[in-house]
Design a protein around this motif. Structure first.
Motif, short mmCIF file in Angstrom:
data_model
loop_
_atom_site.label_atom_id
_atom_site.label_comp_id
_atom_site.label_asym_id
_atom_site.label_seq_id
_atom_site.Cartn_x
_atom_site.Cartn_y
_atom_site.Cartn_z
N TYR A 137 1.00 -1.33 0.01
CA TYR A 137 -0.12 -0.11 0.11
C TYR A 137 0.58 1.23 -0.20
CZ TYR A 137 0.90 0.64 4.97
OH TYR A 137 1.60 0.99 6.22
N GLU A 140 -2.66 4.25 -2.26
CA GLU A 140 -3.93 3.03 -2.32
C GLU A 140 -3.39 1.50 -1.88
OE1 GLU A 140 -5.10 2.96 -6.54
OE2 GLU A 140 -2.80 3.50 -7.23
N SER A 141 -4.17 0.72 -2.08
CA SER A 141 -3.41 -0.63 -1.48
C SER A 141 -3.95 -1.86 -2.59
CB SER A 141 -3.81 -0.96 -0.12
OG SER A 141 -5.34 -1.41 0.00
N TYR A 142 -3.30 -3.01 -2.88
CA TYR A 142 -3.61 -3.92 -3.52
C TYR A 142 -3.09 -5.18 -2.99
CZ TYR A 142 0.96 -4.51 -6.06
OH TYR A 142 2.22 -4.76 -6.27
N LEU A 166 2.38 1.98 -7.15
CA LEU A 166 1.30 2.92 -6.73
C LEU A 166 1.63 4.10 -6.56
CD1 LEU A 166 0.26 0.37 -3.51
CD2 LEU A 166 -0.77 0.46 -6.01
N GLU A 167 0.42 5.04 -6.53
CA GLU A 167 0.47 6.43 -6.30
C GLU A 167 1.14 6.93 -5.03
OE1 GLU A 167 -2.17 10.16 -6.14
OE2 GLU A 167 -3.15 8.35 -6.91
N ALA A 171 -1.74 5.35 2.90
CA ALA A 171 -3.04 5.12 3.38
C ALA A 171 -2.91 3.94 4.22
CB ALA A 171 -3.83 4.79 1.86
N MET A 174 -6.22 1.97 4.21
CA MET A 174 -6.39 1.12 3.19
C MET A 174 -5.63 -0.05 3.29
SD MET A 174 -8.52 2.68 0.89
CE MET A 174 -8.41 1.95 -0.66
N THR A 178 -7.54 -3.97 3.59
CA THR A 178 -7.15 -4.89 2.48
C THR A 178 -6.68 -6.14 2.95
OG1 THR A 178 -6.65 -3.30 0.84
CG2 THR A 178 -5.97 -5.45 0.13
N SER A 203 -3.60 9.36 3.00
CA SER A 203 -4.50 9.04 1.77
C SER A 203 -5.47 8.19 2.02
CB SER A 203 -3.47 8.58 0.51
OG SER A 203 -2.51 9.33 0.46
N GLY A 204 -6.22 7.66 1.13
CA GLY A 204 -7.25 6.79 0.94
C GLY A 204 -8.44 7.18 1.39
#
Length: 332
Positions: A137, A140-142, A166-167, A171, A174, A178, A203-204
């Motif tokens: 993250y 954002e996160s994934y 990622l940007e 976050a 986030m 996740t 963020s997030g």
């Protein structure tokens, strides 16, 4: 034949003490059986025979046979042990890793992200019985890797984690949310998140405290780690014309109050890593806190080795009987 031999009944070796007693008995018995006669000359009476001189060999063969029988009674055997393990308390772990630009700071060597990946790899290799997943993250996160027991996949994915995918941003909510999503349907008895960050939540669209409440709802314990030295750290501040980073001193800002709160409400613990050694010590402590219970089954297979000794004793006794009734017959 006798390599790696153990004896099931070693107390029978006490019977070997009878052998020297038998030798003494034979010596005195043989001496008492010999008559003496005084004459002026033994010329004409001497019988030269090698068989008469080798007569004690018969008794020696009998003693060897007795020693073989005693050793057989001690039951020599080899032992083969096979082990099987069963995991009685599995743990599912998700490691949430901050990959914002500040993770390239050089207060840890060579930088925060690289130092983390090295320590995390050792942690993963030290958990062979657990399932582990990875979440990255920034703003954002994934999910980098869903929870899996295949450590090779996890280690390869960990090596691939880098800044720039990622940007930029941090976050925390986030990343935590996740990770909760990866574990919420897990059937493991223990579910753990290890969340690492070096900044503050900026963020997030999910608040960190909301994500922490979700972790509590699904029974997920969260260990939080703030990484970065106290004070200032050499960090990326801009890009050079060639695309490389320009470094400068920046103040280290970590929302320790938030990280402590997340750990407390979820039943975990907060740690602060200010250098490579403390980061390694933190993962070692988490490794000790989250123990996987392993039940070990051992199977013993014994192979008896007394039969060759009985066979040897039989051959010796048969040899002694044959010699006694053939070559040595006229001298007994």
């Amino acid at each position: 034949m006798f390599e790696n031999i153990e004896f099931a009944n070693p107390e029978f070796f006490w019977l070997l003490l009878l052998l020297p007693l038998a030798l003494l008995w034979y010596f005195f018995k043989h001496k008492n059986e010999m008559a003496s006669l005084r004459i002026s000359s033994i010329k004409g009476f001497t019988v030269k025979s090698w068989a008469s001189k080798l007569k004690p060999v018969l008794f020696g063969i009998r003693l060897l046979a007795l020693a073989a029988i005693i050793t057989a009674l001690a039951r020599p055997q080899t032992e083969d042990i096979s082990t099987r393990t069963k995991t009685t308390k599995g743990i599912d772990i998700v490691m949430a890793i901050d990959v914002s630009s500040s993770m390239l700071a050089r207060d840890l060597k060579p930088d925060r992200l690289t130092a983390l990946k090295e320590v995390a790899a050792d942690f993963i290799e030290g958990r062979p019985n657990d399932r582990i997943g990875l979440v990255s993250y920034a703003a954002e996160s994934y999910t980098k890797t869903p929870i899996t027991s295949d450590k090779a996949i996890v280690l390869n994915s960990l090596e691939e984690i880098t800044y720039g995918v990622l940007e930029d941003g941090t976050a925390i909510g986030m990343g935590l949310a996740t990770s909760v999503n990866r574990l919420k349907e897990s059937k493991a008895i223990s579910k753990v998140i290890i969340l690492l960050t070096d900044g503050v939540n900026n963020s997030g669209f999910i608040e960190p405290r909301t994500a922490a409440d979700l972790a509590v709802e699904f029974g997920i314990k969260t260990y939080t780690i703030g990484i970065g030295t106290n004070g200032n750290a050499l960090s990326p501040i801009a890009y050079n014309r060639d695309g490389s980073y320009r470094y400068g001193m920046r103040q280290v800002e970590i929302d320790e109050e938030l990280l402590e709160e997340i750990a407390e409400v979820t039943g975990g613990k907060y740690f602060r890593a200010t250098d490579n050694e403390s980061l390694e010590a933190i993962y070692d402590e988490i490794n000790k806190l989250e123990k996987t219970e392993i039940e070990e089954f051992k199977y013993y297979k014994y192979e008896e080795k007394f039969r060759p000794l009985i066979f040897l004793a039989g051959i010796l006794l048969l040899l002694e009987w044959g010699l006694r009734n053939s070559i040595f017959k006229s001298f007994i």
